[in-house]
Write an enzyme that holds these catalytic residues in place. Structure first.
Site, PDB file in Angstrom:
ATOM      1  N   ASP A 230      -2.477  -5.051  -4.375  1.00 46.03           N
ATOM      2  CA  ASP A 230      -2.646  -4.111  -3.257  1.00 46.03           C
ATOM      3  C   ASP A 230      -1.610  -4.475  -2.202  1.00 46.03           C
ATOM      4  O   ASP A 230      -0.772  -5.347  -2.429  1.00 46.03           O
ATOM      5  CB  ASP A 230      -4.071  -4.168  -2.698  1.00 46.03           C
ATOM      6  CG  ASP A 230      -4.525  -2.835  -2.101  1.00 46.03           C
ATOM      7  OD1 ASP A 230      -3.941  -2.412  -1.084  1.00 46.03           O
ATOM      8  OD2 ASP A 230      -5.452  -2.211  -2.648  1.00 46.03           O
ATOM      9  N   HIS A 284      -0.666   1.536  -1.066  1.00 48.20           N
ATOM     10  CA  HIS A 284      -1.231   0.211  -1.359  1.00 48.20           C
ATOM     11  C   HIS A 284      -0.193  -0.676  -2.056  1.00 48.20           C
ATOM     12  O   HIS A 284      -0.516  -1.440  -2.964  1.00 48.20           O
ATOM     13  CB  HIS A 284      -2.500   0.336  -2.206  1.00 48.20           C
ATOM     14  CG  HIS A 284      -3.636   0.997  -1.479  1.00 48.20           C
ATOM     15  ND1 HIS A 284      -4.466   0.310  -0.622  1.00 48.20           N
ATOM     16  CD2 HIS A 284      -4.061   2.284  -1.475  1.00 48.20           C
ATOM     17  CE1 HIS A 284      -5.364   1.146  -0.114  1.00 48.20           C
ATOM     18  NE2 HIS A 284      -5.132   2.353  -0.609  1.00 48.20           N
ATOM     19  N   GLU A 354      -4.926   7.303  -1.192  1.00 47.14           N
ATOM     20  CA  GLU A 354      -4.662   7.025   0.222  1.00 47.14           C
ATOM     21  C   GLU A 354      -3.179   6.943   0.575  1.00 47.14           C
ATOM     22  O   GLU A 354      -2.729   6.057   1.299  1.00 47.14           O
ATOM     23  CB  GLU A 354      -5.408   5.748   0.649  1.00 47.14           C
ATOM     24  CG  GLU A 354      -6.918   5.914   0.536  1.00 47.14           C
ATOM     25  CD  GLU A 354      -7.705   4.686   0.941  1.00 47.14           C
ATOM     26  OE1 GLU A 354      -8.811   4.847   1.465  1.00 47.14           O
ATOM     27  OE2 GLU A 354      -7.228   3.551   0.718  1.00 47.14           O
TER      28      GLU A 354
END
Length: 589
Positions: A230, A284, A354
């Site tokens: 991440d 990420h 995201e």
């Protein structure tokens, strides 16, 4: 010294002789804690009572087919079981795992012999969405000898049968008791049942990872989703791109090597669990990617550690891949190659959630690239840019995997919203659904033919309900998701509530996964955050129960206690020990 040894040898007998309580099966099929006089002065341990009192009272998840368990119980020593027809090292190792959990219980047992016979068609089967995990467990007694027959088409089904056998062996002090008149036919309702553990936000030891897998295996959960990278850290060691961990690991010790990963994959496989790797991208992706300019490759990621973080990502630190840099794809391909070397299995998770358009929109290299290629700086334009990555990354994965794709999984995101879903092919992608259970994406995904894995945050996020780690108050997805809510996570119910009542569309949901994001979790508390709530998920997606959590509670409370006492899987306690021993009383009437 001799006196001390004699005293210690007498302790179990003294405790039993002085114990005022025993257990008795009541008319309501509940084991009741009663004075010893009510069992004629004979101590009946709770495990022995549970085996005989109510059909399947020790089983979790509850079988989906016929269940017949008689009242015959004997004491056994599992180490003395004779094993027949375990032909491969894989099954032999699974048997060794089964026996090892009973090593502490050394009483000799009554049976002169217990023989376990396997009838498995394919002991080398791989685990995929199409794998048959069904099994048949048959136990009978002839002339004092107990015969156990486990029949299955695949290794996975046979191992599940062995797991159920272990639940029909209940232990206390040094003794174990086993049901000897059993016929169970069983198969899961959903092929995908798992837990995600994020090892990027905080690093986890291999010992903890293996203990999590032990818990999954015990409840027939078949997927350990390893969110291994991440923005926070990149602990996956890439042999082809070692500078990823040089820049991305928290320390030289907090790295997962090829040998580490292969060890975990093997450990899980023997226990019937697949390990799903995830390389989260194009968002990420931050720490670990900063070395590109030193090597003459340009910036591989942008917005890395940028502040104020709220403008460029959902949580600190920020970072997204630099889609204007063609060198990025060579690096991604090499990471894919290394992951494919380390992780076996039929599925791969490519992330995809995201994405923050403002990060790209405030990065000159990105905006110059968009201008050069006549891509507008609008929502639609950034989606076009993102899709460029999606197409090229998929092609690089296919190339790295010898011209083949796997079961490709990605998160719900802007790209899975109805107006952009055309970018994705339902014949390629399975969507892991993390939005709320009422979001319109869910019915639209199944209507458009996508397979779906449920991870809706309002039921299945295990990090919810704790204090905020940025700011104050509670974290964003509060409240806490109790095991009862997880148990009631029925995707058919959620689809029907949004007008999808066609069972052929319900079947597009292939299973569920609970997720532990680890901003506030580490080796010290991961087990208590995952278990016993993951057990609730196990029964939901194995058994698909039509009754509610209330009916399941006594079995779960007991099963959780057994996991602690027999397997040292220490999750959260659900109730005081008195309630475990006094079944059916600790409830709201």
């Amino acid at each position: 010294m001799k006196t001390l040894i004699l005293l210690l040898a007498c302790v179990p007998a003294l405790i039993q002789a002085d114990f005022a309580w025993s257990y008795k099966c009541g008319d309501d099929s509940v084991c009741k804690r009663v004075p010893l006089a009510e069992t004629n002065g004979d101590y009946i341990p709770l495990p022995k009572c549970r085996l005989t009192c109510k059909t399947g009272g020790t089983l979790w998840p509850y079988p989906t087919g016929n269940v017949r368990i008689g009242s015959s119980v004997i004491s056994v020593n599992v180490d003395n079981f004779k094993i027949e027809a375990a032909r491969t090292p894989r099954l032999q190792e699974a048997v060794a795992v089964f026996k090892k959990q009973f090593k502490p219980f050394t009483a000799l047992g009554d049976a002169s012999q217990v023989t376990v016979q396997f009838q498995i068609s394919d002991e080398t089967s791989d685990l995929s969405l199409k794998t048959d995990e069904s099994y048949r467990l048959w136990i009978q007694t002839h002339n004092g000898k107990v015969i156990v027959v486990i029949t299955a088409l695949t290794f996975q089904g046979g191992r599940h049968g062995l797991e159920t056998l272990s639940q029909l062996i209940q232990c206390e002090d040094q003794s174990c008791y086993m049901s000897t008149d059993v016929l169970i036919n069983d198969a899961p309702k959903y092929p995908w049942r798992g837990v995600l553990l994020d090892t990027s936000r905080n690093y986890f030891s291999l010992e903890t990872i293996k203990k999590v897998i032990d818990g999954l295996s015990a409840a027939k959960l078949n997927t350990f989703h390893w969110h291994i990278t991440d923005t926070h850290s990149f602990p996956f060691y890439s042999k082809r791109r070692p500078r990823m961990t040089e820049w991305g690991a928290y320390s030289p010790e907090q790295i997962y090597t090829d040998e580490d990963i292969k060890d975990v994959v093997h450990y899980a496989d023997v226990r019937g669990v697949r390990v799903l790797p995830e390389l989260d991208a194009p968002a990420h992706s931050g720490n670990g990617y900063q070395w590109g300019e030193e090597e003459g490759l340009g910036k591989l990621a942008v917005c890395v550690n940028r502040d104020p973080w709220e403008k460029y990502c959902v949580e600190p630190p920020c970072g997204q891949m630099n889609l204007a840099n063609p060198n990025l794809y060579d690096v991604v391909e090499d990471i894919y190659r290394d992951m494919l070397d380390s992780f076996t299995g039929s599925a791969f998770h490519i992330g995809g959630d995201e994405v923050n358009f403002n990060c790209w929109n405030t990065t000159q290299e990105i905006t110059d690239y968009m201008a050069k290629n006549q891509i507008p700086r609008t929502e639609e334009g950034f989606m076009e840019l993102w899709n460029e990555y999606q197409v090229e990354a998929l092609a690089r994965f296919k190339k790295a995997n010898g011209g083949k794709l796997k079961d490709m999984i990605l998160w719900t995101s802007h790209m899975t919203e109805p107006q952009f879903l055309h970018y994705l092919d339902p014949n390629i992608y399975t969507v892991q659904y993390w939005e709320s259970s009422t979001n319109k994406q869910l019915p639209n995904l199944v209507k458009q033919g996508f397979q779906v894995i449920m991870s809706n945050y309002d039921d299945l996020y295990l990090d919810c309900g704790f204090g905020a780690w940025v700011g104050e108050g509670n974290n964003w997805c509060s409240p806490y998701k109790g095991w009862q809510k997880i148990y009631m996570n029925d995707p058919k119910k959620y689809l029907a509530a949004q007008g999808v009542t066609d069972p052929s569309l319900w079947s597009k949901v292939v299973g569920g996964e609970a997720a532990l994001w680890t901003e506030q979790a580490g080796d010290q508390n991961a087990m208590t955050k995952i278990f016993p709530r993951a057990y609730a998920l196990a029964e939901r997606y194995w058994s698909d129960p039509t009754t509610g959590w209330f009916a399941a509670e006594p079995r779960l409370v007991y099963f959780n206690s057994v996991m602690e006492k027999q397997r040292s899987i220490y999750g959260n306690s659900l109730k005081p020990e008195w309630c475990v021993q006094s079944q059916g009383i600790c409830k709201l009437n």
